[in-house]
Design a protein around this motif. Structure first.
Motif, short mmCIF file in Angstrom:
data_model
loop_
_atom_site.label_atom_id
_atom_site.label_comp_id
_atom_site.label_asym_id
_atom_site.label_seq_id
_atom_site.Cartn_x
_atom_site.Cartn_y
_atom_site.Cartn_z
N GLN A 73 0.83 -1.21 0.00
CA GLN A 73 0.00 0.00 0.00
C GLN A 73 0.86 1.26 0.00
O GLN A 73 0.58 2.22 -0.72
N ILE A 74 1.92 1.25 0.79
CA ILE A 74 2.80 2.41 0.85
C ILE A 74 3.53 2.60 -0.47
O ILE A 74 3.65 3.71 -0.98
N LYS A 75 4.01 1.51 -1.07
CA LYS A 75 4.68 1.60 -2.37
C LYS A 75 3.74 2.16 -3.43
O LYS A 75 4.13 2.96 -4.27
N TRP A 76 2.48 1.73 -3.38
CA TRP A 76 1.46 2.12 -4.36
C TRP A 76 1.14 3.61 -4.28
O TRP A 76 0.92 4.28 -5.29
N ALA A 77 1.14 4.16 -3.07
CA ALA A 77 0.63 5.52 -2.84
C ALA A 77 1.60 6.60 -3.27
O ALA A 77 2.81 6.49 -3.08
N TYR A 109 14.15 3.24 4.11
CA TYR A 109 15.45 3.90 4.02
C TYR A 109 16.54 2.85 3.91
O TYR A 109 16.32 1.67 4.21
N LYS A 110 17.70 3.29 3.49
CA LYS A 110 18.84 2.38 3.36
C LYS A 110 20.04 3.05 4.01
O LYS A 110 20.37 4.19 3.69
N ASP A 111 20.65 2.34 4.94
CA ASP A 111 21.85 2.87 5.58
C ASP A 111 22.98 2.97 4.57
O ASP A 111 23.13 2.11 3.69
N LEU A 121 11.60 6.49 0.11
CA LEU A 121 10.22 6.88 -0.18
C LEU A 121 10.16 8.28 -0.82
O LEU A 121 9.14 8.96 -0.73
N ARG A 122 11.25 8.66 -1.45
CA ARG A 122 11.29 9.97 -2.12
C ARG A 122 10.17 10.09 -3.15
O ARG A 122 9.81 9.12 -3.79
N PHE A 158 13.63 11.64 7.09
CA PHE A 158 14.59 10.54 7.20
C PHE A 158 14.39 9.52 6.08
O PHE A 158 15.34 8.94 5.58
N VAL A 159 13.11 9.30 5.70
CA VAL A 159 12.82 8.29 4.67
C VAL A 159 12.64 8.92 3.28
O VAL A 159 12.23 8.26 2.35
N GLY A 160 12.95 10.22 3.18
CA GLY A 160 12.95 10.87 1.88
C GLY A 160 11.70 11.64 1.53
O GLY A 160 11.59 12.19 0.43
N ILE A 161 10.73 11.73 2.44
CA ILE A 161 9.47 12.45 2.16
C ILE A 161 9.65 13.89 2.63
O ILE A 161 9.76 14.15 3.83
N LYS A 162 9.69 14.81 1.69
CA LYS A 162 9.93 16.22 2.02
C LYS A 162 8.66 17.05 2.10
O LYS A 162 8.60 18.05 2.80
N LYS A 163 7.62 16.63 1.37
CA LYS A 163 6.39 17.42 1.33
C LYS A 163 5.42 16.88 2.38
O LYS A 163 4.82 15.80 2.21
N VAL A 164 5.29 17.63 3.49
CA VAL A 164 4.45 17.20 4.63
C VAL A 164 3.55 18.36 5.02
O VAL A 164 4.02 19.48 5.24
N LYS A 165 2.26 18.10 5.12
CA LYS A 165 1.28 19.11 5.54
C LYS A 165 0.58 18.63 6.80
O LYS A 165 0.22 17.47 6.90
#
Length: 195
Positions: A73-77, A109-111, A121-122, A158-165
């Motif tokens: 579901q997360i990959k799809w979204a 994320y990947k170390d 998740l960019r 941290f996981v690459g998601i920059k756009k947060v509202k």
């Protein structure tokens, strides 16, 4: 735009559920939203408890078969929406357990060498809709915005998601509360939002 809504509240006769309904309604009326999935963590009896033992190791969480459906579901979204109350200045344990298990190494994320990992998740965006009994300014004045800092900086960035509202609604148990206005605000946003 494909949208995943993660609903975290145990009562379907609640204001949080009313926000869920407005998000669904607005999304269904938005031509840019091409797909909508809803995960009701309480309804699905999601197990938020982390278990690590000889058979189940933390480093293998990204392949845990129990979590496969949620990873897909997360990959799809393109957009992930979280609906939850603020309890004791933070999201409920049910949601934190979901986050602890799903936003795992080698999936979210990947170390790598250096200070920060590579966010996997960019390109996705997040909307957080939260309610609280206290005033809206309480987390800012008394808790230094700990809830927003926790989610935006320590998790999503941290996981690459920059756009947060964030939609944070306070005084939700007040008989003088403007719940109808707040519900409309969320509905209007999802009816018009693009990527």
């Amino acid at each position: 735009m494909k949208t995943l809504v993660v609903y975290t509240y145990p009562n379907h006769k609640s204001l949080n559920y009313a926000f869920l309904q407005q998000i669904i309604k607005g999304s269904n009326e938005n031509p840019t939203i091409t797909g909508l999935q809803v995960v009701d963590l309480y309804e699905e009896d999601f197990n938020p408890v982390l278990v690590f033992n000889e058979q189940k190791r933390r480093r293998d969480m990204h392949t845990d078969p129990y979590l496969e459906k949620y990873r897909e579901q997360i990959k799809w979204a393109d957009k992930i929406v979280f609906i939850y109350p603020i309890w004791w200045g933070r999201p409920p344990a049910m949601l934190m357990g979901y986050i602890d298990q799903l936003f795992a190494s080698d999936f979210a994320y990947k170390d790598k060498r250096g200070l920060f990992p590579e966010g996997l998740l960019r390109g996705k965006s997040v909307v957080c809709v939260s309610t609280m009994k206290g005033p809206t300014y309480y987390p800012f004045l008394w808790l230094n915005n700990a809830h927003k800092v926790l989610l935006k900086r320590a998790l999503f960035n941290f996981v690459g998601i920059k756009k947060v509202k964030f939609f944070e609604f306070g005084n939700m148990e007040s008989s003088k509360g403007s719940q109808i206005k707040k519900l409309k605000k969320v509905y209007d946003y999802f009816k018009k939002v693009g990527n």
